[in-house]
Design an enzyme around this catalytic site. Structure first.
Site, mmCIF file in Angstrom:
data_model
loop_
_atom_site.group_PDB
_atom_site.id
_atom_site.type_symbol
_atom_site.label_atom_id
_atom_site.label_comp_id
_atom_site.label_asym_id
_atom_site.label_seq_id
_atom_site.Cartn_x
_atom_site.Cartn_y
_atom_site.Cartn_z
ATOM 1 C CB VAL A 25 55.319 40.441 8.447
ATOM 2 C CG1 VAL A 25 54.192 40.931 7.547
ATOM 3 C CG2 VAL A 25 55.976 41.601 9.129
ATOM 4 C CB CYS A 26 52.465 37.073 6.059
ATOM 5 S SG CYS A 26 51.038 36.079 6.120
ATOM 6 N N PRO A 27 55.219 35.176 6.309
ATOM 7 C CG PRO A 27 56.323 33.398 5.292
ATOM 8 C CD PRO A 27 56.342 34.889 5.422
ATOM 9 C CE1 TYR A 28 61.085 34.441 9.456
ATOM 10 C CE2 TYR A 28 60.101 36.026 7.971
ATOM 11 C CZ TYR A 28 61.174 35.257 8.352
ATOM 12 O OH TYR A 28 62.312 35.282 7.624
ATOM 13 C CG HIS A 57 50.574 39.372 10.734
ATOM 14 N ND1 HIS A 57 50.698 40.523 10.002
ATOM 15 C CD2 HIS A 57 50.538 38.365 9.831
ATOM 16 C CE1 HIS A 57 50.737 40.230 8.718
ATOM 17 N NE2 HIS A 57 50.643 38.930 8.594
#
Lengths: 90, 412
Positions: A25-28, A57
């Site tokens: 998920v954000c920010p990964y 995502h």
């Protein structure tokens, strides 16, 4: 036919690498993609490697190509399945 | 007979084309901002501005109570009049259910729904911890990214601005932490041919579960209209709309800060400002109707605004930092968590459980926190500047931030 053969010849040195970012998920996804792009930046510029990021995502389909373009690379997006995209950076 | 069939085919084509327009591509962020602002005003007309965490914090109280804990006697829950209502049938509950279901419907009709498992259990642990921070931080300042920010600034407060600052600080710390984390790990890579195809639902199945979601929404609507007030039904429908809007336009606060800090891209950040500009105009009109003379000081209870706080105390800054850090670790703000739950992210369900635990922690500390830290002078701008002055100031400050961030974006 000849054309195809010629292509195959040049592609011999071209490495194609898949990076699986599904489930993140954000920010990964973006930060991980930036990391990998930076690591192989020289080979990318020399046209010796193609990175294929597999993501699920939705926001990544915007942020990763944008960042790669900013660094002067070409990008392509392909929807490869339900909630799955492959972002090619070269 | 043949003609009839042709007609049906043509109708199905046309219907699919229309669906494609709505669900084929992501909506532009500014449109999402505009719609969030408008629906926020609608919701205030019906009841009160959009919030998530006061309702979900009640859930944790109810859950504990069902295990025999005496939560109805905790100061935190005593201050919530609605705690005495039947669980899950109150207005805020209906909105939250609506957001998750709306996002689920939008995601599956866009072929973006998938049960997404995280890379490792460590991700779930981090999401859970992030959730606890979010829950605690949100209740410290009476609201999440909605209540304490995109509803608070349009209510002409000062505390919303402090919360925003805290949120940015917390998100910055969280993103720095994640960057550090990622520099230490190897981004796994392998030949393309070896990556397995995941068994996601195909497009036809996604459409079917999307339509099932719509049927469920109809069933819930009927259920609410039979067992509760009409108001709750309308709020549920507004919740559904919020779910669709935020899913389609990727309206998420973590994304907004991530884009700004990492890519110098403020598209979503600006959409959030647009949502607040629209809401400021709508909210001030509604508040003006309710309280023509703002010199009475604080907003009376019937104005249904409870997210104006004391900007000078610690709560809004600290709450913002905790919430900002928590949402970044968890991968979604309060609204983002709900819509990503609908999109099928397992880690956000874990983060949601974390928020429930966070509420328990703060509710438990409330006895001390409330009298010592939280009771302060609330600053409501119209009291000092009148209606014209405070609306003008809020709108121009928002536009000022918009201009600044655009400048920063361009100078990159």
């Amino acid at each position: 036919m000849e054309h195809k053969l010629a292509n195959q010849h040049t592609e011999e040195e071209l490495e194609e690498e898949a990076i699986d970012l599904r489930g993140d998920v954000c920010p990964y996804p973006l930060i991980m993609a930036i990391k990998r792009v930076s690591e192989v930046e020289d080979r990318l510029r020399a046209g010796r490697i193609v990175l294929k990021f597999i993501v699920d995502h939705p926001p990544s389909t915007k942020s990763i190509p944008r960042e790669a373009k900013k660094r002067g690379h070409q990008t392509e997006i392909e929807k490869t399945g339900a909630a799955e995209w492959v972002i090619t950076v070269k | 007979m043949g003609n009839n069939r042709k007609m049906k085919m043509r109708m199905r084509e046309a219907l699919r084309e229309d669906l494609e327009k709505i669900f084929g591509k992501a909506w532009p962020a500014w449109l999402g901002g505009l719609l969030v602002g408008m629906f926020n005003v609608f919701e205030y007309i019906i009841k009160k501005p959009w919030g998530i965490t006061s309702a979900t914090s009640r859930w944790s109280g109810w859950i504990l109570n069902s295990f025999g804990v005496d939560t109805p006697n905790w100061l935190y829950f005593q201050q919530m009049k609605t705690f005495q209502n039947i669980p899950f049938l109150y207005d805020g509950d209906a909105i939250n259910v609506g957001v998750v279901l709306g996002a689920f419907i939008a995601a599956s009709l866009s072929y973006e729904f998938a049960i997404r498992r995280a890379r490792s259990n460590r991700v779930y642990m981090q999401a859970f911890a992030g959730g606890i921070l979010m829950g605690y931080g949100a209740r410290l300042c009476n609201g999440c990214n909605l209540g304490a920010l995109i509803c608070s600034i349009p209510s002409l407060s000062l505390s919303g601005w402090i919360f925003w600052l805290g949120l940015a600080l917390g998100a910055y710390i969280g993103i720095k932490f994640i960057v550090w984390q990622i520099t230490r790990m190897t981004v796994s890579s392998r030949p393309m041919s070896t990556t397995e195809k995941r068994s996601g639902l195909n497009e036809q199945r996604q459409t079917i579960i999307g339509l099932t979601g719509i049927l469920a929404a109809v069933a819930i609507t009927l259920f609410y209209s039979y067992f509760t007030k009409a108001e709750v039904v309308i709020l549920f429908l507004i919740g559904l709309a919020f779910g669709v809007i935020v899913q389609r336009s990727r309206f998420c606060f973590v994304t907004s800060f991530k884009d700004v800090f990492i890519s110098r891209d403020a598209t979503i950040f600006k959409a959030i400002i647009i949502a607040m500009l629209v809401a400021t105009i709508g909210f001030s009109l509604i508040m003006y109707k309710l309280v023509p003379d703002p010199s009475i000081g604080e907003l009376p209870a019937h104005a249904k605004i409870n997210n104006i706080g004391s900007p000078f105390g610690i709560p809004h800054l600290v709450g913002g930092i905790l919430f900002g850090l928590g949402m970044t670790l968890a991968g979604g703000c309060a609204s983002g968590t709900l819509y990503r739950m609908g999109e099928g992210y397992v880690s956000l369900w874990v983060a949601f459980l974390g928020t429930l635990v966070g509420y328990v922690f703060i509710a438990h500390n409330w006895q001390w926190l409330y009298p010592n830290l939280l009771e302060g002078t609330k600053v409501w701008l119209p009291r000092y500047l009148g209606w014209g002055g405070s609306v003008f100031l809020t709108l121009s400050a928002l536009m000022g931030v918009y201009a600044l961030i655009t400048y920063w974006e361009a100078s990159g």
